[in-house]
Design a protein around this motif. Structure first.
Motif, short mmCIF file in Angstrom:
data_model
loop_
_atom_site.label_atom_id
_atom_site.label_comp_id
_atom_site.label_asym_id
_atom_site.label_seq_id
_atom_site.Cartn_x
_atom_site.Cartn_y
_atom_site.Cartn_z
N ASP A 1 0.84 -1.20 0.00
CA ASP A 1 0.00 0.00 0.00
C ASP A 1 0.88 1.26 0.00
OD1 ASP A 1 -1.60 2.18 0.70
OD2 ASP A 1 -2.87 1.00 2.04
N GLU A 2 0.58 2.19 -0.90
CA GLU A 2 1.46 3.37 -0.98
C GLU A 2 1.34 4.26 0.26
OE1 GLU A 2 0.54 6.09 -4.19
OE2 GLU A 2 -1.56 5.44 -4.18
N ASN A 3 0.31 4.03 1.07
CA ASN A 3 0.16 4.83 2.30
C ASN A 3 0.57 4.08 3.55
OD1 ASN A 3 -0.92 7.13 0.92
ND2 ASN A 3 -2.79 5.92 0.62
N LEU A 4 1.23 2.95 3.37
CA LEU A 4 1.68 2.16 4.54
C LEU A 4 2.59 3.01 5.44
CD1 LEU A 4 1.92 -0.77 5.87
CD2 LEU A 4 4.14 -0.87 4.71
N THR A 5 2.37 2.91 6.72
CA THR A 5 3.26 3.60 7.67
C THR A 5 3.71 2.61 8.74
OG1 THR A 5 1.35 4.30 8.98
CG2 THR A 5 2.21 5.88 7.37
N ALA A 6 4.78 3.01 9.46
CA ALA A 6 5.29 2.18 10.56
C ALA A 6 4.37 2.33 11.76
CB ALA A 6 6.71 2.62 10.90
N LEU A 7 4.14 1.21 12.43
CA LEU A 7 3.40 1.21 13.69
C LEU A 7 4.33 1.69 14.80
CD1 LEU A 7 0.72 0.17 15.04
CD2 LEU A 7 1.86 -2.05 15.25
#
Lengths: 386, 386
Positions: free
Chosen positions: B71-77
């Motif tokens: 996903d291009e909007n994936l972020t780190a938790l």
């Protein structure tokens, strides 16, 4: 006076138009052609291109004269038309004679230059509806006309298939050498595409390989790639092709900012094993001097980490994702399974290729491959066209 | 959770500075190093470079993941320092662990990028006072350290001599293959430089050859050229070398307009005989992405007629004459006669070479030559430096 030859070349130059008149001006000889065109030729240029046996060695047809040995202010004493040729007498005693066909082919007035630019071969772009050009092995081995047709298809469309090729290992070399010598790489002269436990590239596994060019890790990616099917009993492993030039054109129209990023921001490609460590930093899309797309460089599995400024990084990812997503669109993709005795030959710097994963437990699969550079392709075409 | 590897590479990355802190921001993870440097890493970049065995095949160390599948909007938790490593947990369940040496070596903050640029090897320019680096054949064949010293001299100075080489024909291949495979051309794998009646290049005559690079007629000129002397009983035939990069730098300072013309106006080089017809249109001086001189392409005897606009033609001649005149200046020239058992190895895209005319009636003269590309030189250096 020297005996004078007309052309320092192995080509012939048809007479497009006769020479009508020649006039000596201060810095040039102005030639008037029978069809109305006027072509200026500077004195330096004419003296530099004198084809006489003193200036050009007749065996190699290579120049012996170095223009730096001629006075930079040398001018013609006279210029006139002599039996259809342009004859120039030089101050100091030398004499030059120019073939009118050769002279017209090298005239550098605006009109002549535009005419030559327009006559250059251009790429025929294709998509999923492409009618694959197919050639017969026996004809290519025997008939120079069939050979030329194949090479022109490679130059202009960048993807061809050859059928009825012998399935003995090494037979690929026979047809490749109809073009020229093979370009060796760190993977050998002929390479075997088989699943191996000690693979030194993902190409030598049974994995899916996404659309890519071979050896983007080198300064000059190989021009032509051959893939010859000897055995194909495994399930899966279909070949997939896209016209990288067609995708680049679509990207240029649909997302010019992403297109520019892929032309301007270099990416490092890497191939490393225990014995070698190749790296190349270059943009994914290369343009020629006229701004036309000349090359695609792409292999996700050989790509190093992107390195650009913090500000530009989001654009690089956006552009890269967009390009990869386009290579997956059905509108561009040609999918075919290769059978034993068939081979792909394609422009590795234009036509990206992929392979679906295959199941090595379901049967044997053995392809052989090799490379030849664009230089050899173009040279062979010119010789066949003489 | 996956077992996690630290580096998708065969190199090792020394610990320059420990990781001190990591903070998750909206579009990036911001890393703080113990030595004070701060390095932002975009979420996309970190996810793309995850070295775990699901993302990178451990045998080839090539990537299996394609970032377009994330996903291009994936972020780190979360991001934290764990036993010295940067550990990132991703929304959706994946986990990545980064070696601090590797991460520092690939950080793309301005300071890290400038540091890497400054550490790149640079050419050592030379003139007629050059102290020629000389190496012994036996040492190069046996000792990897001596081999590395030779290759570094080739990379940085572009001209070396090797002595005490066996004088049997073909021995050149033994030393060339200490670097890598040999690059074949239309003149063969090893070529014989001898005077021939049916010469297909002026190189195979006894004529003077002006300063030139070999095969400017090809898209990629060979990177390294070897010339091995087997017999040299003829009068004349001395070798002459100039550092083309040094001349280009002097031209840039002394006549910037001429320098620009040679960088911008392409020239056609041609090599043609009965079996081949090579042509290449390219500028005489090529610059790299940073504007530094990266290549010289020059051979008067292989040059086609200049083709540019009528307005520019006088500038082209002025620039070309100036460059050629500089190659003849004593300040740049190194002149040496090669003896049997000696060989030249030089960067063919930098160091121009020439030969004085020799008298074939006065004795035999037999050199053998071959080519290897810069890719192979640089790969070999990196492997020897591991």
């Amino acid at each position: 006076m020297n005996t004078v030859a007309a052309v320092a070349d192995f080509r012939t130059y048809p007479l497009i138009s006769a020479l009508a008149n020649a006039q000596v001006l201060a810095d040039q000889v102005r030639v008037q052609w029978a069809d109305g065109r006027g072509s200026p030729f500077h004195h330096q240029w004419l003296r530099d291109n004198c084809p006489c046996p003193t200036c050009v060695y007749s065996v190699t047809r290579e120049q012996l004269l170095e223009i730096v040995d001629v006075d930079e202010n040398l001018t013609a004493l006279s210029a006139h038309i002599d039996q259809g040729f342009l004859r120039v007498e030089w101050h100091g005693g030398h004499s030059s004679r120019f073939d009118p066909g050769w002279l017209r082919a090298h005239a550098y007035d605006d009109e002549s230059r535009a005419e030559r630019r327009a006559a250059k071969p251009t790429s025929k772009l294709w998509d999923s509806r492409f009618e694959l050009p197919v050639f017969e092995y026996a004809a290519l081995m025997e008939d120079p006309k069939a050979l030329l047709q194949w090479l022109l298809a490679l130059r202009d469309s960048g993807l061809t298939q050859v059928r009825d090729v012998p399935v003995e290992p090494g037979s690929l070399a026979l047809i490749a050498r109809r073009i020229s010598f093979i370009r060796e790489s760190n993977f050998g002269v002929l390479f075997n595409v088989q699943s191996k436990a000690d693979a030194d590239s993902n190409a030598y596994t049974s994995f899916n390989l996404p659309l890519h060019s071979d050896l983007p890790t080198r300064e000059l990616q190989p021009g032509l790639q051959f893939l010859h099917c000897l055995v194909n009993d495994a399930n899966g492993g279909e070949s997939i092709f896209v016209d990288g030039f067609a995708i680049a054109r679509a990207l240029r129209e649909e997302d010019p900012e992403a297109f520019r990023a892929l032309c301007e921001i270099p990416v490092e490609f890497r191939n490393k094993d225990r014995h070698s460590d190749y790296r190349q930093l270059a943009p994914i899309i290369a343009l020629d001097a006229l701004g036309e797309v000349a090359e695609i460089r792409m292999a996700n599995f050989l790509r190093g980490p992107f390195e650009t400024s913090v500000e530009q990084m989001p654009l690089v990812y956006r552009a890269y994702r967009r390009f990869i997503a386009m290579t997956r669109e059905d509108r561009f993709r040609l999918v075919k399974r290769l059978n034993p005795g068939e081979l792909w030959c394609f422009d590795n710097r234009r036509t990206l290729h992929a392979r679906n994963a295959f199941d090595p437990a379901s049967g044997a699969r053995h392809f052989q491959g090799c490379y030849i550079d664009r230089d050899e392709l173009l040279s062979r075409i010119l010789v066949l066209q003489r």
